[in-house]
Write an enzyme that holds these catalytic residues in place. Structure first.
Site, PDB file in Angstrom:
ATOM      1  N   PRO A 102      14.348  32.423 -97.846  1.00  0.00           N
ATOM      2  CA  PRO A 102      13.953  31.007 -97.950  1.00  0.00           C
ATOM      3  C   PRO A 102      14.992  30.052 -97.356  1.00  0.00           C
ATOM      4  O   PRO A 102      14.634  28.979 -96.866  1.00  0.00           O
ATOM      5  CB  PRO A 102      13.827  30.785 -99.459  1.00  0.00           C
ATOM      6  N   ASP A 103      16.259  30.446 -97.390  1.00  0.00           N
ATOM      7  CA  ASP A 103      17.317  29.587 -96.849  1.00  0.00           C
ATOM      8  C   ASP A 103      17.224  29.414 -95.336  1.00  0.00           C
ATOM      9  O   ASP A 103      17.866  28.521 -94.768  1.00  0.00           O
ATOM     10  CB  ASP A 103      18.691  30.197 -97.160  1.00  0.00           C
ATOM     11  N   PHE A 104      16.512  30.306 -94.690  1.00  0.00           N
ATOM     12  CA  PHE A 104      16.498  30.283 -93.226  1.00  0.00           C
ATOM     13  C   PHE A 104      15.141  29.915 -92.646  1.00  0.00           C
ATOM     14  O   PHE A 104      15.045  29.494 -91.510  1.00  0.00           O
ATOM     15  CB  PHE A 104      16.926  31.648 -92.683  1.00  0.00           C
ATOM     16  N   LEU A 155      18.452  36.272 -97.111  1.00  0.00           N
ATOM     17  CA  LEU A 155      18.180  35.249 -98.115  1.00  0.00           C
ATOM     18  C   LEU A 155      17.131  34.324 -97.500  1.00  0.00           C
ATOM     19  O   LEU A 155      17.389  33.182 -97.162  1.00  0.00           O
ATOM     20  CB  LEU A 155      19.479  34.511 -98.491  1.00  0.00           C
TER      21      LEU A 155
END
Lengths: 403, 407
Positions: free
Chosen positions: B176-178, B174
């Site tokens: 963009p979350d990281f 995922l």
């Protein structure tokens, strides 16, 4: 002080892995001086180029990553140029490089050497691998470290080779972490006067992106070694049994004119009813308005059926029709946008995401991607396009060294 | 105060309303380097990341999820019922003694609590507030939502990931979350702290997760705006290196990435391949020439790699100066890469499960040992924060518990 990093002098000796790091700092107002060696082979091969003009000054790579920077041309295998570099280090607040420790030693630019030149400097180094790794001396490119980070093993279709991500993401991740470390040390230095060595490895930074879908504990607790999931949800059918009830096993659906990505989230009350309403608005619902589907467990039994209904629904509509009609009902569908789509996106245009940058020598304005964050008091901005190679050599020798 | 040496961010306090991933991951680095990061949360509406993803067992404890524990190291947790005036008042008291307020809610959740920037300024004039909604805080689509699964699509990265002849690739991470979102957020907060340190002025940081992820497109953006070429899925190839691909090795699903950045490396590679006839082609002396015949060259390399073992092949290539890397899986990172494991993998002991394995802090700073403490159990620090920080008496705290203000 009208930008948040005004007054900070950064000397940037990095290669492509560090370009985004110093761009981040330059776009926040630091004075970033890049040191470039015009006879370096990689330096002369950083395509794509503007209108295919194969000249470093027309490299789009340069244009994108070197906004707001100044360029000093030095070939440090020449002792006089090395001396100039040393003098610049003495006058900088921050020095950034992407050397392996072996390379640094051969150039007299080890952590110790740099600190001896300027005891108060913040020295940031991006390496491919951790210092203690047997791979620390490896040559790398974005893709070879992305491979070693674990991220490629979960990107792609199970039946295809693993995929890199577009846009050299390993370098971006490392640069982001390096910029954060640099800023932490700048803050500390401004309080205590002490400069520190900051280092990050690209492998570790990139591995952070596997933290959820390939969480270490899947393996340590359950022996699950995640693989690639193609169009499907990263959590579908690879997790422990308690993770299998997704209702929607898939993320990507093909529309009339491209693809959309659905982040199914059915936990909030009313979410399923909204979904059925959305389908019904286009007469796509088939039998999903049957009350039996309001039950989560029932839906799990019919995952494939729900998936088929969604598939034929999306196939009838355009990406934009799907996007707006779904979002209005709080259904989280977003199209796979091309760069062209982005430049036409109403929301991005409204928020002023795009920056028009004037290129004097071409007498033309070119649209650049804009601020990653809107800092309301100390705005991000592009004050100048990338410098020509060596454009500021005299100016910087004069301003920094009084030469 | 204690025998811990002063850390670079000691003295900074963050009132952290972040939930799920992007928000909490943004403040992780602050806690690790000495800031007091206080998770303001609630058992009435548990942060979902506490109960999803990798867990040791099915029972829903809010304390043992692998992802939660990885992204909330070195923080404290207080549970407050923000649906009550008293709960909200306590949150405001924490904000009053904080430097930064962070959140990643969608829509105007903070505003509904009266914790939007204009109101926060009344409580704490030099406050730094960061919000990070999917599409930003204003504009016609400000309510449009997404998460790491599809912000990557909206921001343009999915459109350039995958093989051109195949469907696009749903992200395995995922992403963009990281990457873009928490890291851009952390950097913006640090920059705002510097501005405040110099001028006394706080500010509002509005981070649109779509914009912050689109900022990672590299040269792809200018390819369209300057050259009018819409970048397509590039597979595993590159704009300035050839050959550049992923090749099969001996065994099931074993692969190696090999990239050639210049002519010297090209010659080293064909030397290792015993200078085959096909490679004796003057066109291959340039990147452009190799790029033109890349699929043919890749077939030859594939035939050469497919019966070799991945790690010895990588070492052979590297010892000949060629950038190459094994496609490592999580299992490989934990079992076959001791340098990575030692530098980056940490096992926490935990009151509810034997061990939880997490990523260590990515940033190394000389003479500085990050705190790196286990993520808090839900509400673990409620009493201590109310007592030590806000000066409440034990009897008052008990009363607040009884009246369900602290849930």
């Amino acid at each position: 002080m009208n930008q948040s990093l005004s007054g900070i002098k950064i000397l940037d000796f990095s290669g492509p892995a560090g370009f985004y790091c110093s761009k981040l700092l330059a776009d926040l107002g630091a004075e970033v001086v890049i040191v470039e060696n015009p006879s370096d082979e990689l330096f002369n091969n950083l395509g794509p180029y503007y209108n295919d003009i194969k000249d470093p000054n027309y490299s789009l790579y340069r244009w994108h990553f070197h906004t707001n920077k100044k360029s000093v041309a030095l070939n440090i295998s020449n002792p006089k140029d090395k001396e100039t570099l040393d003098s610049l280090i003495k006058h900088a607040d921050v020095f950034i490089d992407t050397l392996t420790h072996q390379e640094a030693n051969s150039l007299d630019l080890s952590m110790e050497n740099v600190r001896a030149l300027n005891p108060h400097i913040v020295h940031t180094r991006i390496t491919g691998f951790p210092d203690n790794s047997e791979y620390s001396g490896f040559k790398y490119t974005d893709m070879t470290v992305l491979a070693m980070s674990g991220l490629m093993s979960i990107t792609g279709f199970p039946e295809d080779p693993p995929n890199q991500m577009g846009g050299e993401q390993a370098y971006h991740m490392a640069s982001l972490n390096a910029a954060i470390g640099t800023m932490i040390s700048i803050l500390e230095r401004e309080l205590t006067g002490t400069g520190k060595d900051v280092s990050v490895s690209i492998q570790e930074c990139a591995s952070m992106s596997t933290l959820q879908t390939a969480n270490f504990n899947y393996y340590t607790w359950h022996g699950i070694n995640r693989g690639r999931n193609g169009l499907n949800h990263p959590f579908s059918d690879q997790g422990p049994s308690y993770d299998k009830d997704r209702n929607f096993p898939r993320v990507l659906y093909e529309s009339k004119d491209g693809w959309v990505a659905h982040a199914a989230h059915l936990a909030p009350p009313g979410a399923w009813k909204n979904f059925v309403k959305w389908l019904s608005d286009y007469d796509s619902q088939q039998d999903l308005d049957d009350p039996k589907f309001e039950n989560h467990e029932t839906r799990n039994l019919f995952q494939n059926h729900i998936n088929d209904v969604m598939k034929s629904h999306c196939a009838k509509l355009t990406k934009q029709e799907i996007y707006h009609s779904a979002q209005k009902l709080k259904i989280l569908v977003i199209p796979i946008n091309s760069v062209k789509d982005l430049t036409e996106d109403e929301q991005l245009i409204y928020r002023g995401y795009f920056e028009k940058v004037f290129h004097k020598d071409l007498n033309t304005e070119i649209t650049y991607p804009g601020a990653p964050y809107q800092m309301k008091k100390t705005p991000w901005k592009i004050k100048s396009p990338a410098p020509k190679v060596g454009e500021n050599t005299q100016q910087i020798l004069n301003e920094w060294l009084n030469q | 105060m204690n025998n811990q040496p002063q850390l670079p961010l000691s003295g900074i306090r963050i009132a952290d309303f972040g939930w799920m991933i992007a928000g909490p991951l943004a403040t992780r680095v602050f806690g690790n380097f000495g800031a007091d990061v206080i998770r303001i949360e609630s058992t009435a509406r548990i942060d979902e990341i506490r109960v999803v993803g990798a867990r040791p067992f099915k029972e829903e404890s809010p304390n043992v999820a692998g992802v939660f524990n990885d992204i909330n190291t070195s923080k404290r947790s207080i549970t407050l019922n923000l649906g009550t005036n008293e709960g909200l008042e306590l949150a405001k008291q924490i904000i009053q003694i904080s430097d930064v307020v962070s959140n990643n809610f969608r829509g105007d959740r903070m505003g509904k609590w009266g914790l939007d920037y204009e109101n926060l300024k009344k409580i704490k004039p030099d406050v730094i507030l960061i919000s990070m909604p999917t599409s930003g805080s204003d504009g016609p689509h400000k309510e449009y939502g997404g998460n790491g699964i599809n912000i990557i699509a909206g921001a343009g990265i999915s459109g350039i990931t995958g093989f051109p002849e195949r469907p696009p690739v749903g992200t395995g991470s995922l992403y963009p979350d990281f990457a873009g979102n928490p890291n851009h957020a952390a950097l913006a907060i640090l920059a705002a702290i510097r501005h405040r340190n110099h001028t006394g002025e706080g500010q509002f940081i509005d981070l649109s997760q779509t914009e912050s992820t689109a900022s990672l497109l590299g040269t792809n953006f200018l390819e369209y705006t300057a050259n009018k070429i819409v970048p397509e899925r590039l597979g595993n190839s590159s704009n300035h290196m050839s050959p550049h691909g992923v090749f099969p090795c001996e065994g099931k699903d074993r692969w190696i990435a090999i990239t050639i950045t210049n002519n010297k490396e090209w010659h080293q590679l064909i030397n290792l391949m015993d200078n085959p006839m096909w490679a004796n082609n003057p066109d291959f002396e340039t990147f452009e020439g190799r790029k033109k015949s890349e699929s043919e060259i890749h077939k030859h390399i594939q035939n050469w790699t497919k019966n070799q073992k991945e790690y010895p092949l990588m070492k052979l290539l590297q010892s000949n100066g060629i950038p190459a890397g094994v496609i490592q899986t999580t299992k490989d990172l934990l079992e076959n890469d001791p340098g990575f494991t030692e530098s980056h993998v940490h096992e926490f002991s935990h009151p509810e499960v034997d061990t939880i394995t997490v990523h260590k802090e990515t940033i190394n700073i000389s003479n500085t040992e990050p705190i790196f403490k286990r993520a808090p159990l839900i509400g673990e620090d409620t009493d201590q924060i109310l007592n030590n920080l806000l000066g409440l008496k034990e009897s008052d705290i008990n009363d607040l518990y009884i009246r369900e203000i602290l849930k």
